[in-house]
Write a protein that holds these residues in place. Structure first.
Motif, short mmCIF file in Angstrom:
data_model
loop_
_atom_site.label_atom_id
_atom_site.label_comp_id
_atom_site.label_asym_id
_atom_site.label_seq_id
_atom_site.Cartn_x
_atom_site.Cartn_y
_atom_site.Cartn_z
N ARG A 260 0.84 -1.22 0.00
CA ARG A 260 0.00 0.00 0.00
C ARG A 260 0.87 1.26 0.00
O ARG A 260 0.41 2.35 -0.37
CB ARG A 260 -0.96 -0.02 1.19
CG ARG A 260 -1.98 1.09 1.22
CD ARG A 260 -2.92 1.07 0.03
NE ARG A 260 -3.88 2.16 0.08
CZ ARG A 260 -3.60 3.42 -0.26
NH1 ARG A 260 -2.38 3.74 -0.66
NH2 ARG A 260 -4.52 4.34 -0.21
N GLY A 261 2.14 1.11 0.40
CA GLY A 261 3.07 2.24 0.43
C GLY A 261 4.03 2.28 -0.75
O GLY A 261 4.92 3.13 -0.78
N TRP A 262 3.88 1.37 -1.70
CA TRP A 262 4.73 1.42 -2.90
C TRP A 262 4.41 2.67 -3.71
O TRP A 262 3.37 3.30 -3.53
CB TRP A 262 4.53 0.14 -3.74
CG TRP A 262 5.10 -1.09 -3.10
CD1 TRP A 262 5.92 -1.15 -2.00
CD2 TRP A 262 4.88 -2.45 -3.51
NE1 TRP A 262 6.21 -2.47 -1.71
CE2 TRP A 262 5.61 -3.28 -2.61
CE3 TRP A 262 4.16 -3.05 -4.55
CZ2 TRP A 262 5.61 -4.68 -2.73
CZ3 TRP A 262 4.17 -4.44 -4.67
CH2 TRP A 262 4.90 -5.23 -3.76
N ASP A 263 5.30 2.99 -4.65
CA ASP A 263 5.14 4.17 -5.46
C ASP A 263 3.90 4.06 -6.35
O ASP A 263 3.74 3.08 -7.08
CB ASP A 263 6.40 4.36 -6.33
CG ASP A 263 6.38 5.67 -7.09
OD1 ASP A 263 5.98 6.69 -6.48
OD2 ASP A 263 6.75 5.67 -8.26
N ARG A 264 3.03 5.04 -6.29
CA ARG A 264 1.75 5.03 -7.02
C ARG A 264 1.01 3.70 -6.82
O ARG A 264 0.79 2.93 -7.76
CB ARG A 264 1.98 5.29 -8.52
CG ARG A 264 2.61 6.65 -8.79
CD ARG A 264 2.37 7.10 -10.22
NE ARG A 264 1.00 7.60 -10.39
CZ ARG A 264 0.52 7.99 -11.58
NH1 ARG A 264 1.26 7.93 -12.66
NH2 ARG A 264 -0.71 8.44 -11.67
N PRO A 265 0.61 3.46 -5.57
CA PRO A 265 0.06 2.13 -5.24
C PRO A 265 -1.37 1.92 -5.71
O PRO A 265 -2.11 2.88 -5.95
CB PRO A 265 0.10 2.15 -3.71
CG PRO A 265 -0.15 3.58 -3.36
CD PRO A 265 0.59 4.37 -4.41
N SER A 266 -1.75 0.66 -5.78
CA SER A 266 -3.17 0.30 -5.82
C SER A 266 -3.74 0.55 -4.43
O SER A 266 -3.00 0.59 -3.43
CB SER A 266 -3.32 -1.18 -6.18
OG SER A 266 -4.67 -1.59 -6.00
N ASP A 267 -5.06 0.70 -4.34
CA ASP A 267 -5.66 0.80 -3.00
C ASP A 267 -5.83 -0.58 -2.36
O ASP A 267 -6.13 -0.67 -1.16
CB ASP A 267 -6.97 1.60 -3.01
CG ASP A 267 -7.92 1.24 -4.13
OD1 ASP A 267 -7.56 0.43 -5.02
OD2 ASP A 267 -9.04 1.78 -4.14
N HIS A 268 -5.62 -1.64 -3.13
CA HIS A 268 -5.60 -3.01 -2.60
C HIS A 268 -4.16 -3.52 -2.56
O HIS A 268 -3.33 -3.11 -3.38
CB HIS A 268 -6.39 -3.96 -3.50
CG HIS A 268 -7.86 -3.67 -3.58
ND1 HIS A 268 -8.81 -4.47 -3.00
CD2 HIS A 268 -8.55 -2.67 -4.20
CE1 HIS A 268 -10.02 -3.98 -3.26
NE2 HIS A 268 -9.89 -2.89 -3.99
#
Length: 277
Positions: A260-268
């Motif tokens: 969830r904290g990756w760069d430009r994440p998905s909301d899942h």
DNA sequence: ATGGTGGCACCGCCA
């Protein structure tokens, strides 16, 4: 490991645009190397799916049910499929299901067939009243068709259902049970129907085998939260169900909260299970 | 305090 079994790792992830987040899929592959990845909300027609990039990474077997702009599901796999199918629901052309059949070869036993169903259940809009909100009515209609299908059992000895089912069935699946009772995804009609389908069909809630209630477990956190990690107002919308014959097969289950904290994440975030068949 | 963010598409819809 028992030499008569084969280890298999399966990931499920609502990616919210596979083209925009192909680098994140590649990051998942580099770090966790699942044998099979089930994606939801790919949001692109099959012709635009990044097939060649994923084949180069070893996922040579790809089953697609995509559409332009909305929804869309895909299964990418290192193992070949013997068949695949896409089910329609509610008389619509939404791309919300893809299923595959895998032949899992054991070194000293007969080959076994494993069926994987990848689902994207309608979110259902904001108003939890089917008379006022046709998207919620659609969600309930979709659940009714799921009940007729999956509620009748797996239909196969070895079967797994994964995906974004857009319902958080247990109190431990949401950050506040009381505050979310009127919020679509956790209303009683949804949670009760969800658990009725699952139990009537004999499906195992694999994630809760590893993290039993009442421990909180979330796979989704809103983009609208100012600080998703600090407030952690999550929900468990993504699921892994298994047929009774797989009861003892699962070795691990990981919810990749960090994603969830990756760069430009998905909301899942991805959910990864390892099993031996 | 009753918002907020994000993706795709096309200038709104869906989540």
């Amino acid at each position: 490991m028992n030499p008569m079994t084969r280890s298999l790792t399966i990931a499920t992830w609502n990616i919210n645009s596979v083209r925009l987040r192909l680098p994140l899929v590649e990051h998942l592959i580099a770090g966790w190397a699942p044998d099979v990845i089930c994606l939801q909300e790919t949001k692109c027609p099959d012709a635009n799916f990044p097939t060649s990039s994923l084949k180069k990474l070893g996922y040579e077997h790809i089953a697609l049910n995509g559409q332009k702009g909305y929804h869309g599901v895909a299964i990418i796999s290192k193992l070949p499929f013997s068949s695949s199918d896409a089910r329609p629901f509610c008389g619509k052309q939404d791309s919300r299901h893809i299923g595959v059949r895998l032949t899992v070869s054991g070194s000293a036993r007969a080959d076994r067939t494993l069926v994987i169903h990848n689902l994207y259940v309608p979110a259902g809009g904001d108003e939890p009243d089917p008379a006022m909100n046709e998207k919620f009515a659609h969600k309930l209609g979709f659940l009714s068709e799921l009940d007729q299908w999956l509620g009748a059992g797996s239909g196969e000895d070895l079967a797994i259902v994964v995906g974004d089912l857009n319902i958080a069935p247990l109190e431990a699946d949401v950050w506040s049970h009381k505050k979310l009772l009127d919020v679509v995804s956790h209303t009683p009609i949804e949670t009760e129907t969800f658990e009725a389908i699952r139990t009537r069909g004999g499906w195992i809630d694999v994630m809760r085998q590893f993290v039993p209630s009442p421990e909180k477990l979330y796979t989704w956190r809103s983009y609208r939260a100012a600080d998703w990690s600090a407030t952690d107002k999550g929900r468990r919308l993504d699921h892994v169900w298994a047929s009774p014959a797989l009861a003892g097969a699962f070795r691990s289950m990981d919810v990749l909260r960090e994603a969830r904290g990756w760069d430009r994440p998905s909301d899942h975030v991805p959910v990864i299970v390892k099993l031996e068949v």
